[in-house]
Design an enzyme around this catalytic site. Structure first.
Site, PDB file in Angstrom:
ATOM      1  N   LYS A  21       5.665   0.502  24.538  1.00 33.00           N
ATOM      2  CA  LYS A  21       4.535  -0.434  24.532  1.00 33.00           C
ATOM      3  C   LYS A  21       3.527   0.003  23.470  1.00 33.00           C
ATOM      4  CE  LYS A  21       1.209  -2.466  27.824  1.00 33.00           C
ATOM      5  NZ  LYS A  21       0.710  -2.406  29.216  1.00 33.00           N
ATOM      6  N   SER A  56       0.684  -6.843  31.451  1.00 37.44           N
ATOM      7  CA  SER A  56       0.529  -6.825  30.012  1.00 37.44           C
ATOM      8  C   SER A  56       1.716  -6.225  29.257  1.00 37.44           C
ATOM      9  CB  SER A  56      -0.726  -6.047  29.644  1.00 37.44           C
ATOM     10  OG  SER A  56      -0.626  -4.718  30.090  1.00 37.44           O
ATOM     11  N   SER A  63       0.787  -4.034  35.397  1.00 37.21           N
ATOM     12  CA  SER A  63       1.381  -4.382  34.095  1.00 37.21           C
ATOM     13  C   SER A  63       2.785  -3.871  33.827  1.00 37.21           C
ATOM     14  CB  SER A  63       0.466  -3.904  32.982  1.00 37.21           C
ATOM     15  OG  SER A  63      -0.542  -4.843  32.795  1.00 37.21           O
TER      16      SER A  63
HETATM   17  N1  GLN Z   1      -3.170  -8.054  34.707  1.00 38.97           N
HETATM   18  C1  GLN Z   1      -4.065  -6.983  35.038  1.00 38.97           C
HETATM   19  C2  GLN Z   1      -5.279  -7.031  34.151  1.00 38.97           C
HETATM   20  O1  GLN Z   1      -5.375  -7.927  33.413  1.00 38.97           O
HETATM   21  C3  GLN Z   1      -3.365  -5.675  34.961  1.00 38.97           C
HETATM   22  C4  GLN Z   1      -3.213  -5.199  33.584  1.00 38.97           C
HETATM   23  C5  GLN Z   1      -2.564  -3.871  33.517  1.00 38.97           C
HETATM   24  O2  GLN Z   1      -2.008  -3.374  34.493  1.00 38.97           O
HETATM   25  N2  GLN Z   1      -2.681  -3.256  32.362  1.00 38.97           N
HETATM   26  O3  GLN Z   1      -6.109  -6.170  34.179  1.00 38.97           O
END
Ligand code: GLN
Length: 480
Positions: free
Chosen positions: A79, A154, A178
């Site tokens: 990532k 994400s 994420s």
């Molecule tokens: N979707 C969640 C957010 O927008 C989690 C994101 C993540 O785990 N990096 O914060």
């Protein structure tokens, strides 16, 4: 070479039996990426030179008959908020568009030592803020199972790369879901380790009390192998520890286990088909001999609100460093800039460099932390966080695992939620509580609605990832 069947073990077998070389394998993956990633767009950067030089080293090891490390020759993707020395690291943001990582993250160092081949860096929501990968400053990634839909986020690029067989495994980061939610949307397996189980040194910080790095792979076993490589204490991350992990060879006796099903996770408004498929999965465990018990985690309803105070608060502090002076994009370097003084350089750099979701969170976070509001928002959220943690602690007195859906819906359409942040935040509703409590959790595929995968989430006690993995394997093997 048929890449779609490859798992870590199959690759190692092929390499040791000299069915193919690491170089040939790497070439095959890079070619597949070139051909097929045009439509999926999982990758932001391809690290071809690095991959070939790593592959050559593995081939030399094989040639000289040396013992191979656990990920020897296994192609992977990282990532793009995790640093790989000498390779661009954007965090999905314009502000780091041309930033070259000066060192390896500890997890990357460990992967390299274990012989993994790094193919490239995967797309993500800017600074990991989002649930669909549409917040990437560069382009959205598409779900390989349905190109009109999001891969989740994400870590959407990582999950899509694995699902499309453009990589054997990938690393993601999970702050509120994420790793797990994109794994669920793409029909692959994702593990979020216990807070502290894996070093975050070299992970671009989003919300430091929540961030964890975790593996995404096609099988539970592959996630396990990668987790074994990346886990453990690191002197460069003081929040990492070396706990008493379960011994390697324990035997999970399903008949002696109780699985807790929290009633707050089967709520009005969730997709009925998702509910049905997850309940069928739970019944499968019951048939294997597990005891199923309904439990209550009464503060679940506050988890999302609590997370969306704490995560933006921490993000607003962590992102203060992007000021156009130390890193990346800067208005000070723009000859046409209208900035007249240092403050204007800061303001204009950040206004141009950050996308709207990141700006929204910085504003929410600074507001929640500001004098006069700190007690009402941040402190209150921290108190609620403790209650959520205690809900889980009480549950552990009665059950060994907690089993839930990973997300309330399958993958949604590109563009469907991008203009409605609250709807987007709701897709984290089942993943955020375990994050707030720092618990390990895995998402594994448990069925499909038409062609769209549904994920089953197994949450465990702190540092019991071995047990979660063992339980997930039981499901996976029972499926075939
Ligand atoms: N979707 C969640 C957010 O927008 C989690 C994101 C993540 O785990 N990096 O914060």
């Amino acid at each position: 070479m048929f890449l779609d069947d490859f798992t870590i073990k199959k690759i190692q077998e092929g390499l040791t039996r000299k069915k193919f070389s690491a170089l040939e394998l790497t070439k095959a993956y890079l070619e597949k990426i070139k051909k097929e990633d045009k439509k999926i767009r999982a990758f932001l950067t391809i690290s071809e030179d690095l991959a070939y030089s790593q592959a050559k080293k593995i081939d030399e090891m094989i040639f000289t008959g040396r013992k191979l490390p656990p990920l020897a020759g296994v192609p992977c993707a990282i990532k793009d908020n995790i640093l790989v020395e000498g390779i661009r690291c954007t965090a999905g943001s314009k502000i780091l568009e041309n930033y070259i990582a000066p060192y390896d993250a500890t997890v990357v160092k460990k992967l390299k030592e274990a012989g993994a081949i790094i193919l490239g860096k995967t797309n993500l929501d800017e600074f990991a803020m989002g649930s669909s990968t549409e917040n990437s400053a560069f382009f959205p990634t598409k779900n390989p199972l349905d190109l009109k839909r999001v891969p989740g986020g994400s870590s959407g690029g990582s999950a899509a790369a694995v699902a499309a067989n453009l990589s054997v495994f990938a690393l993601g980061s999970d702050t509120g879901g994420s790793v797990r939610q994109p794994a669920a949307f793409c029909g692959v397996v994702g593990l979020k380790p216990t807070y502290g189980a894996v070093s975050r040194y070299g992970l671009i910080a989003f919300a430091s009390s929540l961030d964890q790095v975790g593996p995404i792979a096609k099988t539970v076993e592959d996630c396990e192998i990668v987790f074994e490589v990346i886990k453990g204490k690191d002197d460069l991350d003081s929040t990492s520890i070396n706990p008493e992990f379960e011994s390697q060879n324990f035997n999970l006796q399903i008949q002696n286990l109780t699985l807790g099903i929290p009633k707050e996770y089967f709520i009005e408004g969730m997709d009925k088909e998702v509910e049905k498929i997850v309940k069928e999965a739970i019944r499968k465990y019951e048939k294997m001999g597990a005891k199923i018990e309904e439990i209550s985690l009464p503060h679940t309803q506050y988890a999302l609100a609590c997370y969306y105070i704490i995560a933006p608060s921490e993000a607003s502090a962590n992102l203060a460093r992007y000021d156009g002076i130390k890193y990346g994009f800067s208005e000070a370097k723009n000859p046409k800039s209208k900035a007249k003084n240092l403050l204007q350089v800061y303001l204009q750099t950040r206004a141009k460099g950050f996308g709207s979701e990141v700006q929204r969170r910085i504003m929410l976070g600074t507001y929640a932390l500001s004098a006069g509001y700190y007690e009402a928002y941040y402190l209150r959220a921290m108190k609620v966080r403790r209650l959520i943690k205690e809900d889980f602690e009480k549950a552990w007195e009665k059950v060994d695992f907690i089993v839930t859906p990973t997300a309330p819906t399958p993958a949604f359409k590109l563009g469907e939620k991008i203009t409605d942040p609250l709807a987007m935040y709701l897709s984290d509703i089942f993943t955020v509580p375990a994050s707030l409590a720092g618990l390990p959790a895995i998402s594994l595929p448990c069925g499909r609605i038409d062609n769209l995968p549904v994920g089953l989430q197994i949450i465990g006690k702190p540092f019991q990832e071995k047990k979660i993995i063992a339980l997930a394997k039981l499901y996976e093997s029972g499926k075939n």
